[in-house]
Design a protein around this motif. Structure first.
Motif, PDB file in Angstrom:
ATOM      1  N   GLU A   8       0.825  -1.206   0.000  1.00 55.28           N
ATOM      2  CA  GLU A   8       0.000   0.000   0.000  1.00 55.28           C
ATOM      3  C   GLU A   8       0.859   1.256   0.000  1.00 55.28           C
ATOM      4  O   GLU A   8       0.545   2.246  -0.677  1.00 55.28           O
ATOM      5  N   ILE A   9       1.956   1.226   0.744  1.00 55.15           N
ATOM      6  CA  ILE A   9       2.873   2.366   0.727  1.00 55.15           C
ATOM      7  C   ILE A   9       3.453   2.546  -0.675  1.00 55.15           C
ATOM      8  O   ILE A   9       3.528   3.661  -1.198  1.00 55.15           O
ATOM      9  N   SER A  10       3.865   1.454  -1.291  1.00 52.21           N
ATOM     10  CA  SER A  10       4.420   1.516  -2.646  1.00 52.21           C
ATOM     11  C   SER A  10       3.418   2.089  -3.631  1.00 52.21           C
ATOM     12  O   SER A  10       3.757   2.949  -4.458  1.00 52.21           O
ATOM     13  N   ASP A  11       2.169   1.629  -3.539  1.00 50.47           N
ATOM     14  CA  ASP A  11       1.122   2.134  -4.434  1.00 50.47           C
ATOM     15  C   ASP A  11       0.892   3.622  -4.213  1.00 50.47           C
ATOM     16  O   ASP A  11       0.747   4.392  -5.176  1.00 50.47           O
ATOM     17  N   SER A  12       0.852   4.047  -2.944  1.00 57.61           N
ATOM     18  CA  SER A  12       0.614   5.457  -2.631  1.00 57.61           C
ATOM     19  C   SER A  12       1.729   6.339  -3.159  1.00 57.61           C
ATOM     20  O   SER A  12       1.485   7.416  -3.712  1.00 57.61           O
ATOM     21  N   LEU A  13       2.966   5.878  -2.989  1.00 50.96           N
ATOM     22  CA  LEU A  13       4.110   6.658  -3.474  1.00 50.96           C
ATOM     23  C   LEU A  13       4.100   6.759  -5.001  1.00 50.96           C
ATOM     24  O   LEU A  13       4.412   7.803  -5.568  1.00 50.96           O
ATOM     25  N   ALA A  14       3.724   5.662  -5.655  1.00 48.09           N
ATOM     26  CA  ALA A  14       3.666   5.676  -7.120  1.00 48.09           C
ATOM     27  C   ALA A  14       2.595   6.652  -7.611  1.00 48.09           C
ATOM     28  O   ALA A  14       2.820   7.424  -8.551  1.00 48.09           O
ATOM     29  N   LEU A  15       1.428   6.630  -6.973  1.00 43.71           N
ATOM     30  CA  LEU A  15       0.336   7.511  -7.389  1.00 43.71           C
ATOM     31  C   LEU A  15       0.654   8.980  -7.123  1.00 43.71           C
ATOM     32  O   LEU A  15       0.201   9.863  -7.838  1.00 43.71           O
ATOM     33  N   SER A  16       1.452   9.237  -6.092  1.00 44.14           N
ATOM     34  CA  SER A  16       1.779  10.612  -5.737  1.00 44.14           C
ATOM     35  C   SER A  16       2.796  11.235  -6.679  1.00 44.14           C
ATOM     36  O   SER A  16       2.954  12.454  -6.717  1.00 44.14           O
ATOM     37  N   GLY A  17       3.529  10.390  -7.400  1.00 46.65           N
ATOM     38  CA  GLY A  17       4.553  10.896  -8.306  1.00 46.65           C
ATOM     39  C   GLY A  17       5.917  11.065  -7.667  1.00 46.65           C
ATOM     40  O   GLY A  17       6.875  11.468  -8.337  1.00 46.65           O
ATOM     41  N   ILE A  18       6.055  10.753  -6.359  1.00 47.02           N
ATOM     42  CA  ILE A  18       7.349  10.922  -5.686  1.00 47.02           C
ATOM     43  C   ILE A  18       8.064   9.588  -5.482  1.00 47.02           C
ATOM     44  O   ILE A  18       9.106   9.526  -4.850  1.00 47.02           O
ATOM     45  N   GLY A  19       7.483   8.519  -6.036  1.00 48.96           N
ATOM     46  CA  GLY A  19       8.030   7.187  -5.799  1.00 48.96           C
ATOM     47  C   GLY A  19       9.492   7.043  -6.162  1.00 48.96           C
ATOM     48  O   GLY A  19      10.252   6.382  -5.456  1.00 48.96           O
ATOM     49  N   ARG A  20       9.922   7.693  -7.246  1.00 52.57           N
ATOM     50  CA  ARG A  20      11.307   7.511  -7.687  1.00 52.57           C
ATOM     51  C   ARG A  20      12.305   8.154  -6.738  1.00 52.57           C
ATOM     52  O   ARG A  20      13.488   7.822  -6.749  1.00 52.57           O
ATOM     53  N   PHE A  21      11.845   9.090  -5.898  1.00 56.83           N
ATOM     54  CA  PHE A  21      12.731   9.714  -4.915  1.00 56.83           C
ATOM     55  C   PHE A  21      12.704   8.993  -3.574  1.00 56.83           C
ATOM     56  O   PHE A  21      13.641   9.117  -2.779  1.00 56.83           O
ATOM     57  N   ALA A  22      11.618   8.265  -3.298  1.00 60.15           N
ATOM     58  CA  ALA A  22      11.426   7.652  -1.978  1.00 60.15           C
ATOM     59  C   ALA A  22      12.035   6.251  -1.948  1.00 60.15           C
ATOM     60  O   ALA A  22      11.340   5.243  -2.002  1.00 60.15           O
ATOM     61  N   THR A  23      13.349   6.199  -1.877  1.00 57.03           N
ATOM     62  CA  THR A  23      14.047   4.908  -1.870  1.00 57.03           C
ATOM     63  C   THR A  23      14.368   4.426  -0.463  1.00 57.03           C
ATOM     64  O   THR A  23      14.832   3.305  -0.281  1.00 57.03           O
ATOM     65  N   PHE A  24      14.145   5.261   0.545  1.00 52.37           N
ATOM     66  CA  PHE A  24      14.351   4.890   1.949  1.00 52.37           C
ATOM     67  C   PHE A  24      13.062   5.098   2.737  1.00 52.37           C
ATOM     68  O   PHE A  24      12.321   6.050   2.494  1.00 52.37           O
ATOM     69  N   LEU A  25      12.832   4.225   3.729  1.00 53.56           N
ATOM     70  CA  LEU A  25      11.743   4.421   4.687  1.00 53.56           C
ATOM     71  C   LEU A  25      12.253   4.406   6.121  1.00 53.56           C
ATOM     72  O   LEU A  25      11.468   4.359   7.063  1.00 53.56           O
ATOM     73  N   ASN A  26      13.577   4.424   6.313  1.00 53.64           N
ATOM     74  CA  ASN A  26      14.106   4.351   7.681  1.00 53.64           C
ATOM     75  C   ASN A  26      14.044   5.710   8.377  1.00 53.64           C
ATOM     76  O   ASN A  26      13.759   6.740   7.772  1.00 53.64           O
ATOM     77  N   TYR A  27      14.334   5.708   9.682  1.00 53.60           N
ATOM     78  CA  TYR A  27      14.206   6.919  10.492  1.00 53.60           C
ATOM     79  C   TYR A  27      15.347   7.905  10.266  1.00 53.60           C
ATOM     80  O   TYR A  27      15.201   9.089  10.539  1.00 53.60           O
ATOM     81  N   GLY A  28      16.489   7.407   9.816  1.00 49.45           N
ATOM     82  CA  GLY A  28      17.625   8.283   9.592  1.00 49.45           C
ATOM     83  C   GLY A  28      18.476   8.481  10.841  1.00 49.45           C
ATOM     84  O   GLY A  28      18.164   7.969  11.924  1.00 49.45           O
TER      85      GLY A  28
END
Length: 321
Positions: free
Chosen positions: A71-91
């Motif tokens: 679901e996160i992957s689908d949401s990121l793809a639909l938002s158009g920012i998926g190609r930038f969102a390669t990390f989901l960690n806290y940093g």
């Protein structure tokens, strides 16, 4: 995809029994236990579907994890920012404690996430070694490892097909390969890797001790396990004991909660803005509280870290003779 399988064939084995695999068109079949694994143009899936029957409760937990990340992957793809969102960690943000990274990241968009990886690696030798990233997510760690350390090869393993499909679509070939697989049933032969990486993933595994034993099995003698996890404070000692019982020796066990909290503070504006994951994952139905998922200030996980009831641990472990 067939070329990739042929390249990996010397190491790839049955997830369940570690038997030899034979390929027939779009399938891999185990010669020993007859498990069947699927191949298509997006990914190879090394999940043994028989676990639905043999271990239904554990399979249900894993399926829930797959749904959340899909679901996160689908949401990121639909938002158009998926190609930038390669990390989901806290940093990670440097603070007063000892720093281990030998490289400063130049990345602006995902700087804190890259910094977390570089601190986890520390002084570990990566160049010309064979690496596997278990729970590789959307491939950010693998891209950074390739950029900064030039390993001989890297395998990305993740239980979520959407993550692996994204990684394969983004990958330009080279020395990185991605597979759908289970961290508790790793589809590689004994002593296949020099370095095992696992960042913010093991909290989702139903059987932590089995995961640790699998890590030990696939590591070569002298190999290093680079591991970070947000743990309940009263479970830290238990997890260290399980790691040691699996045969791994702890050479670093650092509490970096303060560094992670600083990163959560620093990243909050970006992650809640119009281009952020918190805004673009609102349509998800089963993730629950996305703010807690990414530990935004004020969320349950954030406040537990702040209170000390959860600790973010950064560990390096070795497999000795």
């Amino acid at each position: 995809m067939i070329v990739m399988i042929q390249h990996l064939h010397a190491k790839l084995v049955c997830s369940s029994c570690k038997g030899v695999l034979v390929q027939s068109e779009a399938l891999l079949q185990c010669c020993n236990c007859n498990a069947v694994y699927t191949i298509d143009d997006r990914y190879v899936s090394m999940l043994d579907q028989r676990e639905q029957v043999t271990h239904p409760s554990e399979w249900n937990r894993k399926e829930a994890e797959i749904r959340d990340y899909s679901e996160i992957s689908d949401s990121l793809a639909l938002s158009g920012i998926g190609r930038f969102a390669t990390f989901l960690n806290y940093g990670y943000v440097p603070y007063e404690n000892e720093q281990h990274a030998v490289i400063e990241p130049g990345d602006a968009w995902n700087r804190n996430s890259v910094k977390l990886l570089l601190e986890t690696v520390g002084r570990t030798e990566i160049r010309e070694r064979q690496v596997i990233d278990i729970g590789c997510g959307r491939g950010g760690n693998i891209a950074a490892l390739s950029k900064y350390f030039k390993p001989l090869s890297i395998v990305g393993l993740d239980i979520c097909p959407a993550n692996i499909a994204y990684c394969n679509a983004k990958s330009r070939g080279g020395k990185s390969f991605y597979l759908v697989g289970d961290a508790e049933n790793i589809p590689f032969a004994d002593e296949s890797f020099d370095v095992v990486l696992n960042i913010e993933s093991a909290h989702a595994y139903p059987n932590r001790s089995q995961f640790y034993e699998e890590v030990y099995r696939i590591m070569r003698v002298g190999g290093v396990f680079l591991y970070t996890e947000l743990m309940l404070g009263d479970q830290v000692a238990q997890n260290v004991r399980l790691l040691e019982e699996a045969g791994l020796s702890v050479i670093r066990n650092q509490d970096v909660t303060s560094n992670v909290l600083l990163s959560c503070d620093e990243s909050a504006k970006q992650r809640t803005g119009t281009q952020g994951i918190a805004s673009n994952a609102k349509a998800s139905t089963s993730i629950g509280d996305i703010h807690d998922f990414i530990a935004l200030p004020g969320s349950k996980k954030y406040e537990e870290m702040k209170a000390g009831t959860r600790q973010y641990r950064m560990m390096n472990l070795v497999k000795r003779e």
